[in-house]
Design a protein around this motif. Structure first.
Motif, mmCIF file in Angstrom:
data_model
loop_
_atom_site.group_PDB
_atom_site.id
_atom_site.type_symbol
_atom_site.label_atom_id
_atom_site.label_comp_id
_atom_site.label_asym_id
_atom_site.label_seq_id
_atom_site.Cartn_x
_atom_site.Cartn_y
_atom_site.Cartn_z
ATOM 1 N N TYR A 159 0.824 -1.041 -0.073
ATOM 2 C CA TYR A 159 0.117 0.086 0.120
ATOM 3 C C TYR A 159 0.944 0.966 -0.210
ATOM 4 C CZ TYR A 159 -3.233 3.686 1.483
ATOM 5 O OH TYR A 159 -4.139 4.725 1.521
ATOM 6 N N PRO A 160 0.492 2.197 -0.883
ATOM 7 C CA PRO A 160 -0.239 2.463 -1.888
ATOM 8 C C PRO A 160 0.066 1.983 -3.155
ATOM 9 C CG PRO A 160 0.560 4.622 -1.691
ATOM 10 C CD PRO A 160 1.337 3.323 -0.741
ATOM 11 N N GLY A 161 0.536 0.973 -3.449
ATOM 12 C CA GLY A 161 1.168 0.764 -4.737
ATOM 13 C C GLY A 161 0.320 0.293 -5.715
ATOM 14 N N THR A 203 -7.654 -1.122 3.623
ATOM 15 C CA THR A 203 -8.483 -2.013 4.266
ATOM 16 C C THR A 203 -7.829 -3.222 5.085
ATOM 17 O OG1 THR A 203 -8.938 -3.536 2.529
ATOM 18 C CG2 THR A 203 -10.176 -1.698 2.864
ATOM 19 N N GLU A 204 -6.526 -3.324 4.813
ATOM 20 C CA GLU A 204 -5.769 -4.449 5.362
ATOM 21 C C GLU A 204 -6.122 -5.723 5.112
ATOM 22 O OE1 GLU A 204 -2.543 -3.985 7.628
ATOM 23 O OE2 GLU A 204 -2.678 -2.273 6.108
ATOM 24 N N CYS A 205 -6.782 -5.950 4.187
ATOM 25 C CA CYS A 205 -7.431 -7.269 3.853
ATOM 26 C C CYS A 205 -8.349 -7.772 4.900
ATOM 27 C CB CYS A 205 -6.135 -8.289 3.636
ATOM 28 S SG CYS A 205 -5.206 -7.726 2.137
ATOM 29 N N VAL A 206 -9.230 -6.998 5.791
ATOM 30 C CA VAL A 206 -9.983 -7.425 6.480
ATOM 31 C C VAL A 206 -11.499 -7.148 6.199
ATOM 32 C CG1 VAL A 206 -8.336 -7.121 8.408
ATOM 33 C CG2 VAL A 206 -10.247 -5.449 7.954
ATOM 34 N N LYS A 273 0.550 -7.696 12.155
ATOM 35 C CA LYS A 273 -0.792 -7.233 12.604
ATOM 36 C C LYS A 273 -1.143 -5.716 11.915
ATOM 37 C CE LYS A 273 0.670 -3.904 16.413
ATOM 38 N NZ LYS A 273 0.685 -3.565 18.002
ATOM 39 N N ALA A 274 -2.391 -5.765 11.776
ATOM 40 C CA ALA A 274 -3.147 -4.683 10.840
ATOM 41 C C ALA A 274 -2.699 -3.432 11.410
ATOM 42 C CB ALA A 274 -4.626 -4.928 10.932
ATOM 43 N N THR A 279 -5.049 6.164 6.984
ATOM 44 C CA THR A 279 -5.271 5.525 5.864
ATOM 45 C C THR A 279 -6.167 4.305 6.152
ATOM 46 O OG1 THR A 279 -3.276 3.973 6.157
ATOM 47 C CG2 THR A 279 -3.081 6.030 5.074
ATOM 48 N N THR A 280 -6.133 3.858 7.293
ATOM 49 C CA THR A 280 -6.982 2.460 7.400
ATOM 50 C C THR A 280 -8.698 3.025 8.134
ATOM 51 O OG1 THR A 280 -6.167 2.115 9.641
ATOM 52 C CG2 THR A 280 -5.123 1.149 7.869
ATOM 53 N N GLY A 281 -8.467 4.020 8.853
ATOM 54 C CA GLY A 281 -9.865 4.407 9.875
ATOM 55 C C GLY A 281 -10.020 3.109 10.749
ATOM 56 N N ASP A 282 -10.963 3.210 11.265
ATOM 57 C CA ASP A 282 -11.415 2.248 12.006
ATOM 58 C C ASP A 282 -11.854 0.737 11.699
ATOM 59 O OD1 ASP A 282 -12.268 0.913 14.292
ATOM 60 O OD2 ASP A 282 -13.775 2.061 15.215
#
Length: 371
Positions: A159-161, A203-206, A273-274, A279-282
């Protein structure tokens, strides 16, 4: 002219050289007193520095592929992935175009050099749609393999590639072609994209409550869509997952939590860990169980470990993930398997990953089965 084109870089370099020459030539005149001379000196110095800065910036971007287009650079890229509903008759994979592999002899003929297809993958369950590139090896097009299936690996950039990083800067298709031709690995299909399926959010793939269901897209929708379009099996032994940085974290996490769908993961310079930042927010909306699950070291200690293989990489000097990587290695227990690449030195950059990707692809190939 595109941001990464050689023409843009050439124009910037020529402008920098010309302005430097003009500064030397005009400086005696501009050395006189008066406000016009002062403004002239400021102008030529500023213009020269801006041209030089642009040249260096373009050269670095062309080398590492941080941004793929002008719109991407200025944060205006809108077509990299949206959440939408699909009608019952829509296709899961839509091919937008094809291209040859740079630097491969006979690359213009798929039976000799293979082919890269630019596609859009639609997630039936997650309702996520994302662009991707699919590398098909030469054997895929050869008559004697007409009924053969191939193993496949999902490949994610950081990220953010952009997905183009995987083609140009990290050279996955060319490397896979070369390693297979040298007999070090079996022909393998690569599905290459970035983890940012709902830009600009990381979104860290979640699966985010009330938000993008990214884990569902990668773990369920993507392999199902690709297996339904290309000659790839549907069993875990047919599928692997790999990536660098954020993509490496995603690869390890998806395979760890879904060993029934993927049998191998390679994380190049992964973290464990995420991320939790602007950039991710909650990501978890107060769900502590989901937050812990996204911590891979916690998961290894508290959740059952499936029958999957993991490859992690770091460097003794220059990488910030060495401590976490060593902890990950120690925590993996049977039936899971763990391998590693620990370089003497290397940073969080393309040069380091290009030293790890060739053996990583060979390792991945050895863990997957075509049938």
């Amino acid at each position: 002219m595109g941001l990464t084109s050689n023409s843009v870089l050439a124009v910037a370099v020529v402008a920098a050289v010309a302005l430097f020459g003009a500064t030397i030539w005009l400086w005696p005149r501009l050395a006189r007193g008066g406000w016009r001379s002062v403004l002239g000196r400021v102008g030529v110095l500023l213009a020269t520095q801006l041209a030089l800065f642009a040249s260096v910036g373009l050269l670095v971007n062309n080398t590492f592929q941080f941004y793929g287009s002008w719109a991407d650079l200025f944060g205006q890229e809108q077509d990299m992935g949206v959440v939408l509903d699909h009608s019952g008759g829509s296709k899961d994979v839509k091919v937008l175009g094809t291209q040859a592999i740079d630097g491969v002899p006979g690359g213009g003929r798929p039976t000799i050099g293979g082919q890269i297809q630019k596609v859009v993958i639609a997630g039936a369950k997650s309702k996520i749609e994302s662009p991707a590139y699919v590398y098909l090896p030469p054997e895929y097009f050869q008559p004697r393999y007409a009924k053969a299936t191939f193993p496949a690996a999902v490949v994610l950039t950081g990220y953010p590639g952009t997905a183009e990083n995987l083609l140009k800067g990290l050279r996955y298709p060319k490397t896979a072609y070369q390693q297979a031709r040298a007999g070090r690995m079996q022909p393998m299909i690569l599905v290459m994209l970035r983890p940012t399926v709902a830009p600009p959010r990381d979104t860290e793939c979640v699966d985010i409550p009330g938000g993008p269901q990214t884990e569902t897209f990668f773990a369920e929708d993507l392999p199902k869509a690709v297996s339904g379009t290309y000659r790839v099996g549907t069993k875990a032994r047919n599928w692997g997952f790999m990536g660098n940085s954020t993509g490496g974290y995603c690869a390890l996490k998806i395979v760890m939590h879904h060993p029934e769908r993927f049998s191998a993961a390679a994380g190049f310079s992964a973290y464990y860990k995420a991320a939790d930042d602007v950039t991710t927010g909650d990501l978890f909306q107060g769900d502590e169980a989901a937050r812990q699950r996204a911590n891979l070291l916690w998961s290894l200690d508290h959740l059952p470990q499936g029958d999957a293989s993991f490859l992690v990489t770091s460097s003794k000097h220059g990488e910030g993930n060495l401590k976490g990587t060593m902890a990950f290695i120690k925590k993996v227990k049977a039936p899971a398997q763990i391998s590693s690449i620990i370089l003497d030195s290397g940073g969080h950059n393309f040069n380091t990953w290009n030293r790890e990707i060739p053996p990583g692809l060979v390792w991945m190939s050895g863990k997957l089965s075509a049938s």
